[in-house]
Design a protein around this motif. Structure first.
Motif, mmCIF file in Angstrom:
data_model
loop_
_atom_site.group_PDB
_atom_site.id
_atom_site.type_symbol
_atom_site.label_atom_id
_atom_site.label_comp_id
_atom_site.label_asym_id
_atom_site.label_seq_id
_atom_site.Cartn_x
_atom_site.Cartn_y
_atom_site.Cartn_z
ATOM 1 N N ASN A 95 53.438 9.776 -3.452
ATOM 2 C CA ASN A 95 52.699 11.185 -3.794
ATOM 3 C C ASN A 95 52.845 11.490 -5.028
ATOM 4 O O ASN A 95 53.387 12.230 -5.612
ATOM 5 C CB ASN A 95 52.969 12.095 -2.768
ATOM 6 C CG ASN A 95 52.149 13.356 -2.899
ATOM 7 O OD1 ASN A 95 51.528 13.506 -3.709
ATOM 8 N ND2 ASN A 95 52.177 14.404 -1.871
ATOM 9 N N ASP A 101 52.712 19.747 -6.693
ATOM 10 C CA ASP A 101 52.443 20.564 -5.520
ATOM 11 C C ASP A 101 53.630 21.635 -5.078
ATOM 12 O O ASP A 101 53.756 22.465 -4.557
ATOM 13 C CB ASP A 101 52.009 19.759 -4.290
ATOM 14 C CG ASP A 101 50.789 19.301 -4.436
ATOM 15 O OD1 ASP A 101 49.920 19.490 -5.475
ATOM 16 O OD2 ASP A 101 50.361 18.180 -3.836
ATOM 17 N N SER A 145 54.968 16.291 0.937
ATOM 18 C CA SER A 145 54.644 17.513 0.642
ATOM 19 C C SER A 145 55.336 18.286 1.533
ATOM 20 O O SER A 145 56.115 19.426 1.580
ATOM 21 C CB SER A 145 53.169 17.802 0.637
ATOM 22 O OG SER A 145 52.420 17.278 -0.494
ATOM 23 N N ASP A 301 49.647 20.838 -0.481
ATOM 24 C CA ASP A 301 49.426 19.347 -0.554
ATOM 25 C C ASP A 301 48.053 19.395 -1.404
ATOM 26 O O ASP A 301 46.809 19.423 -0.624
ATOM 27 C CB ASP A 301 49.268 18.648 0.447
ATOM 28 C CG ASP A 301 49.112 17.143 0.319
ATOM 29 O OD1 ASP A 301 50.333 16.516 -0.031
ATOM 30 O OD2 ASP A 301 48.094 16.774 0.729
#
Length: 388
Positions: A95, A101, A145, A301
């Protein structure tokens, strides 16, 4: 459900003197972040993150669902603790927005910054190196997330290590697990699973690290045969609950979530410290926390959902496993937890979750929230840090 799992479930029901029946149809407002992939030679895991589509998405949307203050209230968590503790998260793929985030989530809820620069956050590949990182995956991005935010909610002062496996095969996730355990983490959370499989003993060694608490989500498919790696005897299997505010002494009520994974292993012998009557093998789960997507948990996210990126409402036992891992960090006892046995001797320090069901078993504890131990919620949910 494959034929083997269906046969095991039918056998469990017959043991109880009940006809084999399917679990209730899933709520169509829930969306599964990761899909299951089956490979006859290489077992593949899928994550258990769920998200709801019945609210406004986006970076400017108001966060919906429980935040850290709600969870601290519900589970009577201290406001400080966990300094010097590291919680490791194992997931597949990358990610690329994970750190940014996480910063937005923590700023929104008044939590201290956790960044690479200040030494709180670290992201590595399955070999423990900062690069090259795996290929990105939006689906697993939602999972990542969620995991980071739930650890933060439970233990704002804990450091977080994100270990990203190249792919979600049992081999690569196992390598990532070993890297996480070698890092000095006090607990490692795994929000993924797969059907138990012949030969899984070869992968079991990756989830056994003395001095490191290993946790795994029980799954989001209700009362079925147990999921690997949650079914391993040395792993703390984390189930799911429905949590609601209430006008009572606790301020909250909690019942078994309708999709919380529970089951009886077809492969793993019953540990000496587990004594439930209707499963002769390892029973899942051991402990539980909120997993229901209604009202769900607020998560930020910007990678996994494309045009719907931003504040989303997420749930699943993918939330409860990292949250419990964070509480272990908050308590500072991870080095003393090698399996779930200590929970069974400290059940009086948990909230006993009574009510709710995750399938059909004639009201038996294997699928119903009852007094004492039950499979959907284990021994109960955290009441402070005393049991952990």
């Amino acid at each position: 459900m494959n034929r083997f799992r269906a046969a095991v479930l039918a056998g469990a029901l017959l043991t109880l003197g009940l006809p084999a029946m399917a679990v209730a149809a899933p709520d169509t407002t829930m969306h599964t972040a990761c899909t299951s992939t089956t490979n006859s030679t290489t077992p593949t895991m899928h994550c258990f993150a769920l998200y709801r589509s019945t609210h406004a998405f986006g970076p400017n949307a108001t966060p919906e669902g429980y935040g850290p203050a709600d969870l601290r209230s519900a589970y009577k968590l201290p406001s400080t603790g966990g300094a010097g503790q590291t919680i490791a998260i194992v997931d597949a793929y990358d990610n690329p927005n994970a750190e940014a985030d996480l910063a937005t989530y923590r700023q929104q809820f008044g939590l201290p910054a956790c960044t690479t620069a200040n030494g709180c956050f670290k992201k590595v590949n399955q070999r423990g190196a900062a690069s090259p990182l795996p290929t990105g995956s939006p689906n697993w991005g939602v999972e990542i997330s969620l995991d980071l935010d739930m650890v933060s909610a439970a233990c704002p002062d804990c450091h977080i290590l994100l270990v990203e496996a190249d792919t979600p095969t049992s081999e690569n996730l196992g390598a990532a697990e070993d890297t996480a355990a070698r890092s000095g983490a006090s607990a490692v959370s795994n929000s993924y699973g797969t059907d138990e499989f012949n030969g899984m003993d070869a992968d079991a060694k990756h989830y056994q690290h003395p001095g490191v608490a290993i946790l795994a989500s029980s799954g989001d498919y209700g009362f079925q045969p147990a999921s690997f790696p949650a079914s391993l005897a040395n792993v703390i299997a984390v189930g799911g609950t429905t949590l609601a505010k209430a006008d009572n002494a606790r301020g909250w009520t909690e019942t078994a979530w309708s999709r919380a994974g529970s089951g009886c292993s077809a492969w793993i012998p019953k540990p000496a410290w587990q004594h439930d009557a209707n499963c002769g093998m390892r029973t899942v789960a051991d402990v539980a926390a909120v997993a229901d997507t209604d009202p769900g948990l607020a998560v930020y996210d910007t990678y996994g959902l494309g045009t719907q990126a931003g504040w989303i409402t997420v749930g699943g036992t993918s939330a409860s496993s990292p949250f419990i891992a964070g509480i272990i960090g908050l308590a500072g006892n991870g080095s003393q937890i090698t399996d779930a046995s200590s929970l069974y001797t400290h059940a009086d320090k948990l909230f006993d979750v009574v009510g709710g069901s995750n399938g059909y078993c004639g009201g038996d504890y294997l699928c119903t929230g009852l007094d004492g131990y039950d499979a959907p919620t284990g021994l109960g949910s955290p009441n402070g840090v005393g049991a952990l």
